[in-house]
Design a protein around this motif. Structure first.
Motif, PDB file in Angstrom:
ATOM      1  N   GLU A 241      -9.251   4.291  -5.035  1.00  0.00           N
ATOM      2  CA  GLU A 241      -8.872   5.028  -4.011  1.00  0.00           C
ATOM      3  C   GLU A 241      -9.765   5.978  -3.735  1.00  0.00           C
ATOM      4  OE1 GLU A 241      -5.448   7.425  -5.831  1.00  0.00           O
ATOM      5  OE2 GLU A 241      -4.299   4.916  -5.740  1.00  0.00           O
ATOM      6  N   LEU A 242     -10.061   6.519  -2.041  1.00  0.00           N
ATOM      7  CA  LEU A 242     -11.422   7.149  -2.085  1.00  0.00           C
ATOM      8  C   LEU A 242     -11.203   8.074  -0.876  1.00  0.00           C
ATOM      9  CD1 LEU A 242     -14.512   4.333  -1.765  1.00  0.00           C
ATOM     10  CD2 LEU A 242     -13.472   6.565  -3.903  1.00  0.00           C
TER      11      LEU A 242
ATOM     12  N   ALA B 187      -3.127   3.578  -3.649  1.00  0.00           N
ATOM     13  CA  ALA B 187      -3.129   1.671  -4.164  1.00  0.00           C
ATOM     14  C   ALA B 187      -2.410   1.461  -5.352  1.00  0.00           C
ATOM     15  CB  ALA B 187      -4.781   0.974  -4.395  1.00  0.00           C
ATOM     16  N   SER B 188      -2.577   2.751  -6.160  1.00  0.00           N
ATOM     17  CA  SER B 188      -2.414   2.399  -7.517  1.00  0.00           C
ATOM     18  C   SER B 188      -0.787   2.527  -7.702  1.00  0.00           C
ATOM     19  CB  SER B 188      -2.539   3.961  -8.489  1.00  0.00           C
ATOM     20  OG  SER B 188      -2.168   5.018  -7.710  1.00  0.00           O
ATOM     21  N   LEU B 189       0.098   3.012  -6.788  1.00  0.00           N
ATOM     22  CA  LEU B 189       0.953   2.958  -6.799  1.00  0.00           C
ATOM     23  C   LEU B 189       1.877   1.405  -5.658  1.00  0.00           C
ATOM     24  CD1 LEU B 189       2.340   6.376  -4.982  1.00  0.00           C
ATOM     25  CD2 LEU B 189       2.444   5.378  -7.294  1.00  0.00           C
ATOM     26  N   LEU B 190       1.207   0.495  -4.967  1.00  0.00           N
ATOM     27  CA  LEU B 190       1.817   0.006  -4.408  1.00  0.00           C
ATOM     28  C   LEU B 190       0.736  -1.489  -4.655  1.00  0.00           C
ATOM     29  CD1 LEU B 190       0.932   0.822  -0.960  1.00  0.00           C
ATOM     30  CD2 LEU B 190       3.634   0.769  -1.997  1.00  0.00           C
ATOM     31  N   LEU B 191      -0.696  -1.935  -5.321  1.00  0.00           N
ATOM     32  CA  LEU B 191      -0.755  -2.597  -6.257  1.00  0.00           C
ATOM     33  C   LEU B 191      -0.793  -2.654  -7.451  1.00  0.00           C
ATOM     34  CD1 LEU B 191      -3.955  -3.659  -3.990  1.00  0.00           C
ATOM     35  CD2 LEU B 191      -2.382  -4.438  -3.690  1.00  0.00           C
ATOM     36  N   GLY B 192      -0.402  -2.035  -8.581  1.00  0.00           N
ATOM     37  CA  GLY B 192      -1.078  -1.665  -9.582  1.00  0.00           C
ATOM     38  C   GLY B 192      -1.422  -0.293 -10.047  1.00  0.00           C
ATOM     39  N   PRO B 193      -1.943   0.213 -11.041  1.00  0.00           N
ATOM     40  CA  PRO B 193      -2.354   0.990 -12.019  1.00  0.00           C
ATOM     41  C   PRO B 193      -4.058   1.079 -12.045  1.00  0.00           C
ATOM     42  CG  PRO B 193      -0.850   1.413 -13.015  1.00  0.00           C
ATOM     43  CD  PRO B 193      -0.538   0.168 -12.098  1.00  0.00           C
TER      44      PRO B 193
END
Length: 241
Positions: free
Chosen positions: A174-175, A162-168
């Motif tokens: 992420e779990l 999620a941090s890579l695709l949607l932003g930090p």
């Protein structure tokens, strides 16, 4: 004419949900929901188009003639999809690459054109934008739910990358649900999407049936008395009479 925003919200999120109520947009639903992150990205993009198209169609409904309304609606939707596509390519490039062709294919989403024709072309701009928002939220919830179930069963994670695709800022999503999980490939593939969708549709049908059973109106004793007096509901009748 007054607008019941509570009814609009319930229709968009539950009763007339794009996926669970109308069974529309199944192509992107099954193709991009290998993870909850992809489902969230596609849902947000579709929501932006739904809100924009509802607002635009409502504002122009008195200008567009009935004879050309469908091509005009498609042109408006295509314009908004192009803007969303370019915006995602500029600011969410990794997610844009992951979703690929399915972002431009939002134009072919029957739910968007259907709401433009059935609702936005007849209602005020505010109500139309709200309807688009609720339909978009309902669609996003369906995408995320389906993606979450498939991702958990398929790889044991939730909102991976999620941090890579949607932003930090989305890194907190992420779990790792099942550590050292070997994975279940079928759930990530399209057949797994059909299986999970079938179970979710059955679950919604079960919830709806129990809700209707719990709110069923009891028989009116006065009405029953009238029909009984007329012999329609005579309790003294024997079988075969």
């Amino acid at each position: 004419m007054s607008t019941n925003y509570a009814t609009i919200a319930r229709n968009g999120i539950w009763d007339n949900n794009v996926v669970f109520g109308q069974l529309l947009a199944l192509c992107p639903l099954l193709a991009v929901t290998g993870t909850a992150t992809n489902g969230l990205g596609m849902g947000l993009a579709s929501t932006a188009v739904m809100v924009g198209s509802g607002l635009a169609v409502s504002l122009l409904r008195k200008v567009i003639t009935p004879e050309i309304r469908i091509p005009a609606f498609v042109l408006l939707i295509a314009t908004l999809v192009t803007v969303v596509d370019l915006a995602m390519n500029a600011w969410l490039h990794d997610l844009h690459k992951m979703l690929g062709l399915f972002i431009p294919l939002i134009v072919t989403n029957c739910a968007i054109l259907g709401r433009a024709e059935a609702f936005a072309s007849r209602q005020s701009p505010l109500a139309s934008a709200f309807d688009g928002l609720m339909m978009g939220i309902g669609f996003t919830l369906a995408l995320v739910l389906l993606g979450a179930v498939r991702e958990i069963l398929g790889s044991g994670t939730l909102f991976a990358n999620a941090s890579l695709l949607l932003g930090p800022r989305f890194g907190f999503l992420e779990l790792t649900v099942f550590p050292d999980y070997q994975g279940f490939l079928l759930m990530i593939l399209p057949p797994g999407g059909f299986i999970v969708l079938g179970f979710l549709l059955a679950l919604k049908a079960l919830v709806d049936s129990r809700s209707r059973a719990g709110t069923a109106t009891p028989a009116n004793p006065q009405v029953e008395k009238v029909f009984t007096a007329a012999g329609v509901l005579s309790r003294d009748r024997q079988p075969g009479e």
